[in-house]
Structure formats: structure tokens, C-alpha cells
Design a protein around this motif. Structure first.
Motif, mmCIF file in Angstrom:
data_model
loop_
_atom_site.group_PDB
_atom_site.id
_atom_site.type_symbol
_atom_site.label_atom_id
_atom_site.label_comp_id
_atom_site.label_asym_id
_atom_site.label_seq_id
_atom_site.Cartn_x
_atom_site.Cartn_y
_atom_site.Cartn_z
ATOM 1 N N ALA A 70 -4.861 -5.349 0.956
ATOM 2 C CA ALA A 70 -4.637 -5.219 -0.486
ATOM 3 C C ALA A 70 -3.611 -4.128 -0.777
ATOM 4 N N GLY A 71 -3.714 -3.005 -0.091
ATOM 5 C CA GLY A 71 -2.734 -1.941 -0.278
ATOM 6 C C GLY A 71 -1.338 -2.377 0.119
ATOM 7 N N SER A 72 -1.231 -3.165 1.184
ATOM 8 C CA SER A 72 0.073 -3.658 1.630
ATOM 9 C C SER A 72 0.690 -4.583 0.591
ATOM 10 N N VAL A 73 -0.140 -5.405 -0.038
ATOM 11 C CA VAL A 73 0.359 -6.300 -1.086
ATOM 12 C C VAL A 73 0.872 -5.508 -2.284
ATOM 13 N N ALA A 77 5.647 4.779 -8.653
ATOM 14 C CA ALA A 77 4.263 5.114 -9.010
ATOM 15 C C ALA A 77 3.296 4.074 -8.465
ATOM 16 N N VAL A 78 3.633 2.790 -8.655
ATOM 17 C CA VAL A 78 2.783 1.714 -8.134
ATOM 18 C C VAL A 78 2.806 1.711 -6.607
ATOM 19 N N PHE A 79 3.973 1.973 -6.045
ATOM 20 C CA PHE A 79 4.106 2.022 -4.595
ATOM 21 C C PHE A 79 3.170 3.079 -4.000
ATOM 22 N N PHE A 133 5.847 -5.335 4.310
ATOM 23 C CA PHE A 133 4.488 -5.122 3.812
ATOM 24 C C PHE A 133 3.732 -6.441 3.707
ATOM 25 N N VAL A 134 4.452 -7.521 3.427
ATOM 26 C CA VAL A 134 3.811 -8.838 3.422
ATOM 27 C C VAL A 134 3.289 -9.169 4.822
#
Length: 471
Positions: free
Chosen positions: A94-97, A106-108, A174-175
Motif C-alpha cells: 500500500a505504501g508503494s502504491v 507531501a503525499v510521497f 514503486f509499482v
């Protein structure tokens, strides 16, 4: 401390291959992620901005990773081995997505925090699951295998990250991590023990958790603040938090570390301290490519391989010593580990010059490998010593899970201390390199004393042969 035991060959892993793959894979994805992001981050910042938050990517990940390792024992109590791994891989994916779809920094950073939490869970589960999912005769090889994944990560991570960055596909990296996490989660129920090792969880040790996370945060902040004074203050806060933690834990009813850590005559405190010294030594490698470029004029790619020589010595040496059974040899390996680490760093310090010749640069490689080998030859035997230093299965599992917390904390602390020593050198790369290497040679020397205490402290009775098969 007596730990002579039956150790089977690597061929015995054939009956536990699926378990070994999941345990090692959980540690590997986290290790790869650390170094992969270092290669990808410049491309990500160029795309989504947030350069002023650049350094916080590692800081947030590190703090969350420590928090994840602290949750392992409670997670196992609530969800068992299979359920805990499903959660660990799921959180990491989930974190990778979130990182892959981030519209801004900020989202990253939120994604990096979630990734770190998942990576911490998986790292802690790797050590704890060795205790419950493998027979005692495979504990040494199991811990050698999963801890070797940190060395593998230092090689695969930069190469993978560099490849995706080269083609401007940082999101795709990241995917891939998310897909790997989902695939690993799918295999966990099929290969991990189906036994129900769940039990009523003990109350959360809030004070201990707060102190450890606070120490991890202070150490991570020390790595991003500017100036020696600010870094020193942050490290002082971290040390104070750790000292208060130890005092509190010794008297607390609910604790993170096993009770044996604080019991007079137990070798566990010395086992953990030796692990701290060895793990902290890894902090040196982040600056080795820098010195390779500035002192030897190496191109970035070649300098990066010099830095990886230390991590390569770790897994290679572990595989060679995992079959050792004789108590006398095990005792020598525990002491030889920090000794080789100190010799390697001291030798490197003596070879630092303003303009390093090619033969001298080549001389760096065996010394770096020697230092890494020092970590590898002692690590699996110290890990098993930790597992067998607790007087009952529940405490033994806690002792195993605590290895991951100590590892992540020590690595972060080592990186911060390395930054402080490098900064003390000022504008002189030679002085910076010498301060760094001599400082860590001295730290490694302390590990020799701690390992000596492990060997000369009596062992709480080893109950492994009398335990029911937890797997």
C-alpha cells in the motif's frame, strides 16, 4: 555462554524452502527499497517538486521502520504468523502504491512512512518467524539467510533504482515493489505454518514505545539537520531517550525487550550490545562512494561498487560460517567479528590520502570486504544466542523480534554518528575520511569487549530441545 548445537546442512532447507523464501523475501524487499529510493529520489523530486523535503524521505521511513519492528510481538499475538505476514506485505504494498501515484512530495512522504511501517514489520517478522517456523537445527542458517538480504539489497537496490531512473520511470519502480509485495502475500498462507500461535496480547508498553520511537526520531533528525551543534544535540537527545528507556524497562511490568536482558548473569545484554556495534558499522558505507570520488577520482558507478564491498562481505561470510557447530569455534567467531570490523576500518584509515593511487584504491577492496566479513561471521551466532538466552518460548520469540528493532535503531544511529564524524573533518575529505574510519574502528573495538562478555557469562538454560514444536 554455551551454545553448542546440532546444525544441519543447507540441503535440509529443501523441506522448508517456501518458508525460507517468504522470510528472506520480506527482509529483502525492505532492504532493496532503502537503496532503490536513494537512486530514484532525484528523478522523483524533478517531477513532483519538494526539494526542501528531500532528506525527510529517509528520516520518515527510518522512524516508521523502527515503529514497525516494535509492533511485531503484539502482531504475532493477535494475528499469528500467517496473518502478520499478510498485514506486513499488504502495508508495504500500500505504501508503494501511494509513492507511485504521489502528485507531490507531501503525499510521497506519507507513502514512505507507510512503506517503512510495512518494512519494519517484515524485518521483525523475519527474525521472529525463524524461532517459530523453523526447527532449532536451522536457526543459524535461517538467521544467516535473512540477514544476508541486507547485503543483497545494497547491490540490487541501487542497480534497480538506477535502471528505472535512467528511463524516467521512477513511478514504475514503486509499482514493481507493490506487485512483489502482493505476490509474496499470496504465497505466505501456502508455505508458512498453519498452527495458531496467537495468544492474548499483553498490554501495549506505551512508555517504552514512546521512548524508542523518540530516540529513533532524534537519530533520524540528526541526519538531516545542518551544523555539528544541531546534530550533536539531536544525538544527545537520542542517547538520553535510550538510557531512560533502559531504566524504565528494567522496572516495568510490560516491556519491549525480554526480561532476561535485565537479569543478572544473563548474556543477553552483551549479545544485544555486540549486535549494536556490528550494525552501527554499516553506517560507514553511505560515505564510501563519496570518498572514492573525491580522493581517488573514481566515476560514480565505480565508487558505488567500492561502497558495496563492505555489504558484500557480510552475506558471503555468513554463508560460510553458518554450519559451525563447535562451541569453541563459535566463541572465537563472536569475538573475531568486531575485531575484523575494527581492523578493516583501521586499515582503511591508514590508506587515506589526498590523491590516492590506483594500487592503493585496489587495496581498499579487501579491507572493505574484511570489515563486512566481520559483521557476517558473528551475526548468525549472536542472533541464535539471543533466541536461546530467554528461559521460555514466549520470551524467546520476543528476544528474536527485538533483534530487528536493535538492528534498525543501530543502523540509523550509526549513520547519524557517521555524518557527525564526516562533518568534523570540515572541508578536507582526507580528514573527514580519517575521522569516520578511526571513529568506527574505536566503536568496533568496544564490540570486542562485549563479545568477550557474551562468551564468559553463564547461559540461562537452553530449553529448545524441551519445547513443543511451535511450527
Amino acid at each position: 555462554m554455551t551454545t553448542e548445537r546440532e546444525v544441519t546442512s543447507w540441503r535440509e532447507f529443501r523441506d522448508h524452502l517456501g518458508v525460507a523464501i517468504v522470510l528472506a523475501g520480506g527482509v529483502l524487499v525492505g532492504a532493496i527499497n532503502i537503496y532503490l529510493v536513494g537512486s530514484l529520489l532525484p528523478s522523483a523530486v524533478a517531477d513532483i517538486g519538494g526539494e526542501r523535503l528531500y532528506a525527510w524521505s529517509t528520516t520518515i521511513f527510518s522512524v516508521a521502520q523502527v515503529a514497525g519492528t516494535l509492533a511485531v510481538s503484539r502482531m504475532l499475538s493477535l494475528r499469528g504468523t500467517v496473518g502478520s505476514y499478510l498485514i506486513g506485505f499488504g502495508v508495504f504494498a500500500a505504501g508503494s502504491v501511494v509513492c507511485a501515484v504521489s502528485p507531490g512530495m507531501a503525499v510521497f512522504l506519507i507513502g514512505r512512512g507507510v512503506q517503512g511501517l510495512g518494512a519494519g514489520l517484515l524485518t521483525g517478522l523475519g527474525f521472529a518467524a525463524v524461532y517459530v517456523a523453523l526447527p532449532p537445527s536451522l536457526w543459524v542458517r535461517g538467521t544467516a539467510l535473512i540477514s544476508a538480504m541486507f547485503g543483497v539489497g545494497t547491490l540490487v537496490g541501487p542497480a534497480m533504482g538506477g535502471l528505472f531512473a535512467q528511463f524516467g520511470l521512477w513511478r514504475a519502480a514503486f509499482v514493481v515493489l507493490a506487485v512483489v509485495g502482493v505476490a509474496a502475500a499470496g504465497s505466505a498462507p501456502r508455505v508458512l505454518p498453519k498452527s495458531d500461535d496467537r495468544k492474548t496480547p499483553a498490554p501495549v508498553p506505551i512508555v517504552s514505545l514512546t521512548l524508542v520511537v523518540g530516540a529513533a526520531t532524534a537519530v533520524s533528525v540528526a541526519g538531516v539537520v545542518a551544523g555539528v551543534a544541531a546534530m550533536t544535540l539531536a544525538l544527545a537527545v537520542a542517547v538520553a531517550s535510550v538510557l531512560v528507556f533502559l531504566v524504565w524497562e528494567k522496572r516495568a511490568v510490560q516491556r519491549i525487550l525480554p526480561l532476561a536482558t535485565y537479569r543478572s548473569g544473563s548474556p543477553l545484554r552483551w549479545v544485544y550490545l555486540t549486535i549494536v556495534v556490528l550494525s552501527a558499522g554499516v553506517g560507514v558505507e553511505m560515505f564510501l562512494p563519496l570518498f572514492g570520488q573525491r580522493l581517488a577520482g573514481l566515476p560514480p558507478v565505480v565508487a558505488g561498487f567500492f561502497g558495496a564491498a563492505l555489504s558484500l562481505g557480510w552475506p558471503v561470510s555468513q554463508m560460510l560460517v553458518a554450519s559451525v557447530q563447535k562451541e569453541a569455534t563459535i566463541r572465537r567467531l563472536r569475538v573475531a567479528g568486531p575485531l575484523l570490523l575494527a581492523i578493516g576500518f583501521l586499515g582503511l584509515a591508514l590508506l587515506q590520502r589526498s590523491h590516492v593511487s590506483s594500487p592503493m584504491v585496489l587495496a581498499w577492496l579487501p579491507l572493505l570486504f574484511l570489515a563486512g566479513a566481520g559483521i557476517g561471521i558473528a551475526w548468525p551466532h549472536l542472533s541464535v544466542a539471543a533466541m536461546t538466552s530467554a528461559p521460555d518460548p514466549e520470551e524467546g520469540q520476543k528476544a528474536a523480534a527485538a533483534i530487528a528493532t536493535i538492528l534498525t535503531m543501530s543502523t540509523a544511529f550509526g549513520a547519524a554518528v557517521a555524518g557527525l564524524l564526516v562533518n568534523l573533518g570540515g572541508s578536507s575529505p582526507v580528514n573527514s575520511a580519517r575521522y569516520l574510519l578511526l571513529g568506527f574502528a574505536a566503536i568496533a573495538a568496544l564490540g570486542i569487549l562485549a563479545a568477550h562478555r557474551v562468551n564468559h557469562t553463564r547461559l540461562i538454560p537452553d530449553l529448545r530441545n524441551h519445547l513443543v514444536d511451535l511450527a
